[in-house]
Design an enzyme around this catalytic site. Structure first.
Site, PDB file in Angstrom:
ATOM      1  N   LYS A  70       0.853  -1.206   0.000  1.00  0.00           N
ATOM      2  CA  LYS A  70       0.000   0.000   0.000  1.00  0.00           C
ATOM      3  C   LYS A  70       0.880   1.243   0.000  1.00  0.00           C
ATOM      4  CE  LYS A  70      -1.738   1.580   4.021  1.00  0.00           C
ATOM      5  NZ  LYS A  70      -1.423   2.988   4.340  1.00  0.00           N
ATOM      6  N   ASN A  71       1.894   1.259   0.849  1.00  0.00           N
ATOM      7  CA  ASN A  71       2.678   2.489   1.024  1.00  0.00           C
ATOM      8  C   ASN A  71       3.715   2.708  -0.061  1.00  0.00           C
ATOM      9  OD1 ASN A  71       1.098   3.058   3.182  1.00  0.00           O
ATOM     10  ND2 ASN A  71       2.598   2.477   4.737  1.00  0.00           N
ATOM     11  N   CYS A  79      -5.326  12.675  12.683  1.00  0.00           N
ATOM     12  CA  CYS A  79      -6.021  11.396  12.496  1.00  0.00           C
ATOM     13  C   CYS A  79      -5.963  10.679  13.841  1.00  0.00           C
ATOM     14  CB  CYS A  79      -5.381  10.597  11.371  1.00  0.00           C
ATOM     15  SG  CYS A  79      -3.938   9.717  11.864  1.00  0.00           S
ATOM     16  N   ARG A 135      -0.015  14.546  13.272  1.00  0.00           N
ATOM     17  CA  ARG A 135       0.603  14.293  11.954  1.00  0.00           C
ATOM     18  C   ARG A 135       0.693  15.576  11.122  1.00  0.00           C
ATOM     19  NH1 ARG A 135      -1.618   8.715   9.755  1.00  0.00           N
ATOM     20  NH2 ARG A 135       0.280   8.823   8.504  1.00  0.00           N
ATOM     21  N   ASP A 157       4.171   0.603  12.182  1.00  0.00           N
ATOM     22  CA  ASP A 157       2.992  -0.047  11.594  1.00  0.00           C
ATOM     23  C   ASP A 157       2.862  -1.500  12.008  1.00  0.00           C
ATOM     24  OD1 ASP A 157       3.144   1.720   8.398  1.00  0.00           O
ATOM     25  OD2 ASP A 157       2.537   2.320  10.402  1.00  0.00           O
ATOM     26  N   ARG A 180      -8.776  -0.622   4.310  1.00  0.00           N
ATOM     27  CA  ARG A 180      -7.950   0.461   3.751  1.00  0.00           C
ATOM     28  C   ARG A 180      -6.568  -0.079   3.366  1.00  0.00           C
ATOM     29  NH1 ARG A 180      -7.665   5.979   6.930  1.00  0.00           N
ATOM     30  NH2 ARG A 180      -6.251   6.215   5.154  1.00  0.00           N
TER      31      ARG A 180
END
Ligand code: EPZ
Length: 419
Positions: free
Chosen positions: A22-23, A116, A121, A304, A396
């Protein structure tokens, strides 16, 4: 909103494939804004966040299509330079369009992403870098208005290591006039994959993967084909699932060389993790040993993976300490884990975990992407039934995690709200 229902206690056995990262996908899709022509991408994960970045790009006039999992992105025509609040608020990585838009269109209007669940952030370092390159930045009505007739190469140092800050400025610098140096950059594999794509497009980037990146600006970039690297965080999540269930799984497309710290800590906890042919074998043992971790920028232990590792430690023998140094509020999963019987106390930026004999299934609520994964993991190991709500958080960043776990033997199913 879907829920996921898990009856714990099943050992995970079999083979599972890791999806694309994803990243890596998010900044690489955005980098198409810098190019002319049809870009083609393979191994793209089917995720909500990928669908969101596609909406952001299409809103700018970019043409995106997908056929049999191959994505084609053409940004030859950009008809709009605004990334609106209603899109940016759903995914803060949308801020990545700022640098490329200013570089390509000489101006951009991008909603401030706001905070968030896991922290404030801020994006001050993204803006600092663009100003150093000559952009005029104004913040008005919750939007960033950036303008630059020409971006000039600059020497930029990051006070804090920032992944998307590094990516944003590296992309902007590819079309700047002259040379840009970025110091104290993020060295994540996803930053390197982005640099590889940009260089294939005709950019001149040296040093990606180190803390000093040099970019010689060029006139324009052309379209490319690229295969997205595998997702090291999904791979780590699957390893923890094996560790929690005394499982024995083979993980295909596992980027083992990018997971040294995670694998080191999982081995310390008693797991066996070894390369095996075209994959990686991960075996969980009955006795989980307690291990301390401290999240750090790559190649340190990834933030993460913090929530997922905490679940493993909640069933370890003894006391472990998990320090979260990257985000100021990334222990949201603790309260839900406590409801499942975990013994976790928070002191400042650390969580003190006293291992318990077992967790008990409960109805819990996901609050952010990695917290939702940790609740699924806890459900795999817990006695009884766990119901995880608000799994849109999970979707997500994980491609069909429930299906992958079911294929490995987990008693897990997705139910529609109200079923
Ligand atoms: C990226 O977020 C990842 N997202 C995050 O993954 C990941 O947790 C994070 O890097 C850290 O590894 C993507 O790549 C899309 P940062 P990013 O800028 O870039 C501070 C997931 O679960 N900071 O590296 O937004 C910031 O507050 C997600 O997949 C500033 O102070 O994170 C934080 O404390 C969650 N000013 C630290 O730096 C800035 O201008 C690291 O944040 C920018 C950041």
């Amino acid at each position: 909103m879907d829920k996921i229902v898990i009856r714990g206690g099943e050992r995970l056995i079999g083979e599972v494939e890791v999806s694309g990262s994803k990243n890596a996908t998010l900044p690489i899709f955005v980098s198409c804004l810098l190019s002319q022509g049809d870009n083609l991408f393979y191994n793209v994960p089917h995720l909500r966040d990928v669908q969101t970045i596609i909406k952001v790009l299409e809103n700018l006039g970019v043409r995106v299509s997908e056929k049999n999992g191959v994505y084609q992105i053409n940004a030859t025509e950009i008809s709009n330079d605004e990334a609106p609040y209603d899109l940016v608020k759903t995914m803060r990585a949308s801020i990545l369009v700022l640098g490329p838009l200013v570089a390509r269109m000489k101006k951009a209007t991008v909603s401030l992403p706001g905070g968030c669940a896991i922290g404030a952030r801020p994006i001050n370092l993204h803006l600092m870098g663009l100003e150093a390159m000559g952009a005029k930045i104004e913040l008005r009505h919750g939007y960033i208005e950036a303008k630059a007739d020409v971006l000039k190469g600059a020497n930029i140092s990051f006070d804090t290591v920032t992944v998307t800050g590094t990516e944003n400025l590296m992309m902007a610098a590819t079309l700047a006039k002259g040379k840009t140096t970025l110091q104290n950059t993020a060295v994540e594999p996803e930053v390197v994959d982005l640099a590889n794509v940009l260089n294939k497009m005709g950019a001149r980037i040296n040093g990606a993967g180190t803390s000093l990146i040099e970019i010689e600006g060029v006139e324009s970039l052309h379209a490319v084909e690229h295969t997205i690297i595998p997702d090291r965080i999904e791979a780590g999540t699957l390893m923890v699932a094996a560790g929690l269930t005394r499982g024995n799984i083979k993980i295909l497309h596992c980027p083992l060389s990018e997971m040294e710290m995670v694998v080191h800590k999982l081995r310390e906890s008693g797991m066996e993790i070894e390369s095996e042919g075209d994959g990686v074998r991960a075996v969980g043992m009955k006795r989980i040993r307690s291990v301390d971790i401290r999240t750090q920028p790559y190649p340190g232990f990834p933030t993460d993976m913090q929530a997922q590792f905490m679940v493993l430690m909640s069933l370890a023998r003894g006391l472990s300490v998990i320090s979260e140094t990257i985000f100021e509020n990334r222990f949201i999963h603790v309260s839900e884990l406590r409801r499942m019987g975990a013994d976790v106390r928070i002191q400042g930026d650390s969580a003190i975990i006293q291992g318990v004999e077992s967790l008990s299934g409960a109805t819990v609520m996901a609050t952010d992407l990695r917290a939702s994964a940790s609740l699924i993991l806890a459900g795999l190991a817990a006695e009884g039934v766990t119901v995880v709500s608000r799994v849109y958080h999970l979707d997500r960043g994980y491609e069909g995690l429930d299906k992958k776990l079911a294929k490995l033997g987990a008693n897990i199913k997705r139910v529609k709200e109200g079923d």
